[in-house]
Scaffold this active site. Structure first.
Site, PDB file in Angstrom:
ATOM      1  N   PHE A 151     -27.249 -75.137  19.051  1.00  0.00           N
ATOM      2  CA  PHE A 151     -27.670 -73.876  18.441  1.00  0.00           C
ATOM      3  C   PHE A 151     -27.376 -74.074  17.072  1.00  0.00           C
ATOM      4  O   PHE A 151     -26.292 -74.301  16.806  1.00  0.00           O
ATOM      5  CB  PHE A 151     -26.789 -72.680  19.174  1.00  0.00           C
ATOM      6  CG  PHE A 151     -27.111 -71.458  18.472  1.00  0.00           C
ATOM      7  CD1 PHE A 151     -28.249 -70.709  18.910  1.00  0.00           C
ATOM      8  CD2 PHE A 151     -26.500 -70.763  17.387  1.00  0.00           C
ATOM      9  CE1 PHE A 151     -28.626 -69.399  18.383  1.00  0.00           C
ATOM     10  CE2 PHE A 151     -26.445 -69.770  16.674  1.00  0.00           C
ATOM     11  CZ  PHE A 151     -27.571 -68.677  17.119  1.00  0.00           C
ATOM     12  N   SER A 190     -24.381 -72.874   2.755  1.00  0.00           N
ATOM     13  CA  SER A 190     -24.380 -71.542   1.945  1.00  0.00           C
ATOM     14  C   SER A 190     -24.709 -70.270   3.017  1.00  0.00           C
ATOM     15  O   SER A 190     -25.007 -69.344   2.526  1.00  0.00           O
ATOM     16  CB  SER A 190     -25.438 -71.705   0.847  1.00  0.00           C
ATOM     17  OG  SER A 190     -26.691 -71.758   1.343  1.00  0.00           O
ATOM     18  N   GLY A 212     -22.893 -68.596   6.169  1.00  0.00           N
ATOM     19  CA  GLY A 212     -22.146 -68.356   7.386  1.00  0.00           C
ATOM     20  C   GLY A 212     -22.352 -67.202   7.923  1.00  0.00           C
ATOM     21  O   GLY A 212     -23.212 -66.859   8.956  1.00  0.00           O
ATOM     22  N   GLU A 253     -19.108 -67.783  16.369  1.00  0.00           N
ATOM     23  CA  GLU A 253     -20.061 -66.487  16.917  1.00  0.00           C
ATOM     24  C   GLU A 253     -19.846 -65.204  16.315  1.00  0.00           C
ATOM     25  O   GLU A 253     -19.939 -64.285  17.181  1.00  0.00           O
ATOM     26  CB  GLU A 253     -19.777 -66.555  18.607  1.00  0.00           C
ATOM     27  CG  GLU A 253     -20.337 -67.675  19.228  1.00  0.00           C
ATOM     28  CD  GLU A 253     -20.763 -67.226  20.624  1.00  0.00           C
ATOM     29  OE1 GLU A 253     -20.814 -65.965  20.882  1.00  0.00           O
ATOM     30  OE2 GLU A 253     -21.321 -68.112  21.441  1.00  0.00           O
TER      31      GLU A 253
HETATM   32  S1  MYA Z   1     -23.030 -69.828  15.777  1.00  0.00           S
HETATM   33  C1  MYA Z   1     -22.829 -69.192  14.483  1.00  0.00           C
HETATM   34  C2  MYA Z   1     -22.757 -67.600  14.533  1.00  0.00           C
HETATM   35  N1  MYA Z   1     -23.087 -66.950  13.500  1.00  0.00           N
HETATM   36  C3  MYA Z   1     -23.014 -65.590  13.405  1.00  0.00           C
HETATM   37  O1  MYA Z   1     -22.706 -64.929  14.458  1.00  0.00           O
HETATM   38  C4  MYA Z   1     -23.533 -65.042  12.033  1.00  0.00           C
HETATM   39  C5  MYA Z   1     -22.962 -63.857  12.006  1.00  0.00           C
HETATM   40  N2  MYA Z   1     -23.755 -62.797  11.324  1.00  0.00           N
HETATM   41  C6  MYA Z   1     -24.455 -61.809  11.862  1.00  0.00           C
HETATM   42  O2  MYA Z   1     -24.337 -61.626  12.924  1.00  0.00           O
HETATM   43  C7  MYA Z   1     -25.397 -61.059  11.037  1.00  0.00           C
HETATM   44  O3  MYA Z   1     -25.693 -61.767   9.754  1.00  0.00           O
HETATM   45  C8  MYA Z   1     -24.882 -59.819  10.720  1.00  0.00           C
HETATM   46  C9  MYA Z   1     -26.228 -58.928  10.055  1.00  0.00           C
HETATM   47  C10 MYA Z   1     -24.423 -58.911  11.929  1.00  0.00           C
HETATM   48  C11 MYA Z   1     -24.013 -59.879   9.506  1.00  0.00           C
HETATM   49  N3  MYA Z   1     -28.119 -57.339  17.597  1.00  0.00           N
HETATM   50  O4  MYA Z   1     -29.857 -56.054   7.699  1.00  0.00           O
HETATM   51  P1  MYA Z   1     -28.948 -56.173   9.000  1.00  0.00           P
HETATM   52  C12 MYA Z   1     -30.577 -56.380  13.554  1.00  0.00           C
HETATM   53  C13 MYA Z   1     -29.316 -57.009  17.532  1.00  0.00           C
HETATM   54  O5  MYA Z   1     -27.871 -55.437   9.183  1.00  0.00           O
HETATM   55  P2  MYA Z   1     -27.599 -58.676   7.728  1.00  0.00           P
HETATM   56  C14 MYA Z   1     -21.442 -70.228  16.308  1.00  0.00           C
HETATM   57  O6  MYA Z   1     -20.409 -69.886  15.700  1.00  0.00           O
HETATM   58  C15 MYA Z   1     -30.472 -54.907  12.500  1.00  0.00           C
HETATM   59  O7  MYA Z   1     -30.370 -53.789  13.427  1.00  0.00           O
HETATM   60  N4  MYA Z   1     -29.889 -56.514  16.363  1.00  0.00           N
HETATM   61  O8  MYA Z   1     -28.588 -57.850   8.777  1.00  0.00           O
HETATM   62  C16 MYA Z   1     -21.067 -71.017  17.394  1.00  0.00           C
HETATM   63  C17 MYA Z   1     -31.729 -55.161  11.804  1.00  0.00           C
HETATM   64  O9  MYA Z   1     -32.862 -54.795  12.840  1.00  0.00           O
HETATM   65  P3  MYA Z   1     -33.888 -53.605  12.156  1.00  0.00           P
HETATM   66  C18 MYA Z   1     -29.085 -56.913  15.274  1.00  0.00           C
HETATM   67  O10 MYA Z   1     -27.024 -57.708   6.643  1.00  0.00           O
HETATM   68  C19 MYA Z   1     -20.007 -71.630  17.944  1.00  0.00           C
HETATM   69  C20 MYA Z   1     -31.692 -56.546  11.558  1.00  0.00           C
HETATM   70  O11 MYA Z   1     -31.295 -57.216  12.533  1.00  0.00           O
HETATM   71  C21 MYA Z   1     -27.916 -57.383  15.387  1.00  0.00           C
HETATM   72  O12 MYA Z   1     -28.271 -59.676   7.365  1.00  0.00           O
HETATM   73  C22 MYA Z   1     -20.020 -72.154  19.316  1.00  0.00           C
HETATM   74  C23 MYA Z   1     -31.338 -56.823  10.350  1.00  0.00           C
HETATM   75  O13 MYA Z   1     -29.865 -56.229  10.384  1.00  0.00           O
HETATM   76  C24 MYA Z   1     -27.464 -57.644  16.628  1.00  0.00           C
HETATM   77  N5  MYA Z   1     -26.332 -58.359  16.722  1.00  0.00           N
HETATM   78  O14 MYA Z   1     -26.382 -59.171   8.718  1.00  0.00           O
HETATM   79  C25 MYA Z   1     -19.869 -71.200  20.413  1.00  0.00           C
HETATM   80  N6  MYA Z   1     -27.384 -57.542  14.036  1.00  0.00           N
HETATM   81  O15 MYA Z   1     -34.586 -54.073  10.986  1.00  0.00           O
HETATM   82  C26 MYA Z   1     -19.685 -71.866  21.830  1.00  0.00           C
HETATM   83  C27 MYA Z   1     -28.358 -57.127  13.240  1.00  0.00           C
HETATM   84  O16 MYA Z   1     -35.128 -53.504  13.327  1.00  0.00           O
HETATM   85  C28 MYA Z   1     -19.914 -70.668  22.660  1.00  0.00           C
HETATM   86  N7  MYA Z   1     -29.350 -56.729  13.834  1.00  0.00           N
HETATM   87  O17 MYA Z   1     -33.222 -52.106  12.023  1.00  0.00           O
HETATM   88  C29 MYA Z   1     -18.578 -70.508  23.596  1.00  0.00           C
HETATM   89  C30 MYA Z   1     -18.968 -69.722  24.833  1.00  0.00           C
HETATM   90  C31 MYA Z   1     -17.625 -69.640  25.607  1.00  0.00           C
HETATM   91  C32 MYA Z   1     -17.276 -70.304  26.580  1.00  0.00           C
HETATM   92  C33 MYA Z   1     -18.046 -70.355  27.739  1.00  0.00           C
HETATM   93  C34 MYA Z   1     -17.784 -71.383  28.818  1.00  0.00           C
HETATM   94  C35 MYA Z   1     -18.790 -72.063  29.604  1.00  0.00           C
END
Ligand code: MYA
Length: 636
Positions: A197, A203, A205, A445
């Site tokens: 993914f 720039s 995160g 995540e």
């Molecule tokens: S991968 C990298 C992970 N990166 C992130 O998680 C980035 C974090 N940032 C964000 O999530 C967003 O930028 C945030 C929003 C939340 C800060 N669900 O203007 P907005 C909609 C649904 O508020 P922003 C990694 O780490 C929102 O309602 N919709 O957005 C891999 C709006 O919609 P609308 C959402 O201020 C590691 C639109 O989006 C959500 O830019 C490896 C714009 O929203 C949401 N969550 O920032 C892991 N958020 O316009 C391995 C926003 O319709 C896996 N919206 O009202 C391990 C698994 C475990 C083990 C398993 C074993 C098998």
């Protein structure tokens, strides 16, 4: 933090008095994005009606207890599901016990070839891929139970598997076209092709929508040319299939203006132009591979757009939302394994003439470890079950489960080391590796800090639409009498210090006092959110000190609700562990509700707000000074 700059700058500083615009009381706010939103939906934001949600957490922000997804503790496993699970559990546990060596994997910073092959043979690379595409076809709950085993054994292997299926090809599974599924799922499910993914960039995160990778469509529309750099990509060195997010020019159908929007693509390494950097050296999860990935004029066929041009941000969020419960499940497994070691030590170790398990200090530690583990497991399986039951209203719950589980697992493992003293610190005990592995779970995540703000602001946005409806009803009281009487009487009762709250229904009578406490706390929480919205209006977005307390309260209330639901079920079923679970529930909920009352007091306290201002000032001084400001204690 990057996001705070954006959040604060991006909102209109002043709204007309008492106008609480749902569109602005949220994370977004850059004028351009607010415009885009209005264009997209063709309805002015202030006219939008709240979309009813079955989410317990979402409704909590309006002071309501909606228990559809909460009580009884959900379980959608059929007899067939359980039978399949029984067939898989023993061999998987045996495999991880006998065939995988987490110490060797960690030392050599790679998952051993034998382990990978064994996992392929077991079908572990396609646990949730439908059987028609060669996967095991597990539902979310079955998957959660399987990843618990992985988490208990080797988090490095967990990340290799999770980056592949929890996020790497999850997009194909949830929004892929039938052609994309048929083309890609069989090879990723078998483990012949690994997936990754690719969202994060140098720039970009936490601020995921600020990515700079760009994909430009060809004149004839047959393909896109992708350029950009992604960093910290799990499986980046060897994945063959990538879900990549890049900006693409998108024409607004109404105005004809061209704007850059995020689009998701399925990119094959075999397309050419895709290379990677050296594996990163990390603090933990060393066995998993992490690398930079570079795209140099990669030619992507147009049919590899995933989820529609311009919809990439939503696709990314949906993938992340959809996988987060898996992290809680895996970490529940890690905690179980750490607790086993601590209990074994406490039961056998003698000091000062007694087994250390007889001392209150150790007893409190063990009890707390059991409580936070119980809460984490209750969250993971409540969310997986609701997803299996078809819920779409789980994204706040999933974010809470990730935040809670990653912090609980850290605490539990740290305390297990503490109970074992010097022995816990030794490499041979195996807990130092787990602690190192766990550290990243609070970061990736979605950092826990960002997810806290996400929970608080999304909930506040929902509450603001509710308030807005009440405000609108004021303009036409005659046709909204029911609504206004309901709201008016609720406020009037609260204003004289009484409570409208009725105990959570469906809870066993042994936990009646906790059920009443949760309901009362939800009511207090709702009115605290309402007060914050009325006080700060759109400016709420910049009130991070308060928002963090709101998020912590939401986490405490939802975990309490999950715990009471599960314990009630155990008591009602006459489970042999019912008394133990009841004890856990009583302490956990009493403490969580009391923490919440404290947090909610803080967000309303002028003195606390002054302290927050002082903290901002201390931090600003430090940043201007390039470090600590005060001299040394003794002046030299
Ligand atoms: S991968 C990298 C992970 N990166 C992130 O998680 C980035 C974090 N940032 C964000 O999530 C967003 O930028 C945030 C929003 C939340 C800060 N669900 O203007 P907005 C909609 C649904 O508020 P922003 C990694 O780490 C929102 O309602 N919709 O957005 C891999 C709006 O919609 P609308 C959402 O201020 C590691 C639109 O989006 C959500 O830019 C490896 C714009 O929203 C949401 N969550 O920032 C892991 N958020 O316009 C391995 C926003 O319709 C896996 N919206 O009202 C391990 C698994 C475990 C083990 C398993 C074993 C098998």
């Amino acid at each position: 933090m990057m996001h705070s700059r954006k959040l604060i700058l991006s909102l209109p500083r002043v709204l007309p008095a008492q106008q609480i615009s749902p569109a602005s009381v949220c994370f977004r706010g850059l004028a351009t994005r607010a415009e885009a939103k209005t264009e997209k939906k063709d309805v002015p934001s202030e006219e939008r009606k709240p979309v009813p949600s079955k989410s317990f957490v979402m409704n909590m922000f309006c002071g309501e207890t909606v228990i559809d997804q909460l009580i009884p503790y959900p379980n959608y496993l059929t007899e067939d599901h359980t039978e399949v699970l029984h067939m898989l559990l023993d061999p998987t546990e045996k495999f991880f016990k006998d065939c995988n060596d987490p110490v060797k994997n960690d030392d050599e910073a790679v998952v051993a070839g034998d382990t990978l092959q064994g996992l392929r043979d077991m079908g572990a690379f396609g646990m949730q891929v439908p059987q028609e595409y060669g996967g095991l076809g597990l539902n979310n709950t079955q998957y959660a139970r399987m990843v618990e085993i992985v988490g208990a054994s080797d988090l490095g292997v967990g990340i290799t598997l999770g980056a592949h299926q929890s996020i790497g090809f999850k997009g194909i599974l949830i929004v892929g076209t039938p052609e994309q599924k048929a083309k890609y799922l069989p090879k990723v499910a078998s483990g012949e092709h690994m997936a990754a993914f690719a969202l994060t960039e140098p720039s970009s995160g936490s601020d995921a929508s600020s990515i700079r990778s760009r994909a430009v469509p060809s004149e004839d529309g047959s393909h896109f040319i992708l350029n950009g750099t992604k960093i910290w990509i799990s499986n980046g060195s060897f994945a063959e299939i990538f879900t990549v997010f890049a900006k693409t020019p998108v024409k607004c159908p109404k105005t004809g203006d061209i704007k850059d929007k995020v689009t998701a693509f399925i990119v094959e390494r075999s397309f050419g132009g895709l290379t990677h950097g050296a594996p990163e050296k990390k603090m933990g999860i060393k066995a998993s591979n992490t690398a930079e990935v570079y795209f140099d004029n990669v030619k992507i066929p147009a049919e590899n757009v995933l989820g529609g041009v311009g919809n990439g941000f939503k696709v990314a969020m949906e993938i992340l939302n959809n996988g987060r419960f898996g992290m809680a499940a895996a970490l529940s497994g890690s905690m179980r394994a750490s607790i086993l070691k601590a209990v074994d030590f406490a039961t056998n170790r003698e000091q000062f003439g007694s087994k250390i398990k007889t001392y209150g200090t150790i007893q409190e530690k063990l009890a707390r470890m059991a409580m936070v583990h119980y809460a984490t497991e209750s969250l993971a399986f409540m969310i997986s079950s609701n997803m299996d039951g078809g819920s779409k209203d789980y994204h706040l719950e999933a974010a809470i489960s990730k935040v809670y589980a990653s912090e609980a697992a850290w605490t539990v493992t740290d305390e297990a080391i503490q109970i074992m003293g010097g022995m816990g610190f030794m490499k041979e005990t195996g807990l130092e590796r787990v602690l190192r592995d766990l550290r990243i779970f609070r970061i990736f995540e979605g950092t826990n800090d960002i997810l806290r703000l996400f929970v608080a602001l999304t909930g506040m946005q929902y509450a603001s639409t509710h308030l807005k409806v009440v405000q609108k009803a004021m303009y036409n009281p005659a046709s909204n009498i029911g609504l206004l009487i309901g709201e008016g009487s609720k406020r009037a009762i609260r204003a004289i210090g009484l409570s409208n709250a009725r105990p959570l229904p469906g809870v066993h009578s042994n936990l009646a006092s906790q059920a009443a406490d949760i309901s009362k706390t939800v009511e207090l929480f709702g009115s605290a959110c309402e007060a914050l919205l009325i006080k700060h209006r759109a400016e709420i977005i910049g009130q991070q000190f308060a928002l963090n307390r709101i998020a912590n309260s939401a986490i405490d209330i939802y975990t309490s609700a999950a715990v009471i639901s599960r314990a009630s079920k155990a008591i009602a079923a006459g489970s042999p562990t019912a008394q133990h679970e009841e004890n856990i529930a009583k302490i956990f909920i009493d403490e969580a509700c009391s923490r919440t009352r404290h947090n909610l007091k803080i967000v309303r306290s002028k003195d606390a707000m002054k302290r927050f201002d002082l903290m901002a000032s201390i931090s600003n001084d430090m940043c201007e000074n390039g470090g600590l400001v005060a001299g040394r204690a003794l002046g030299f």
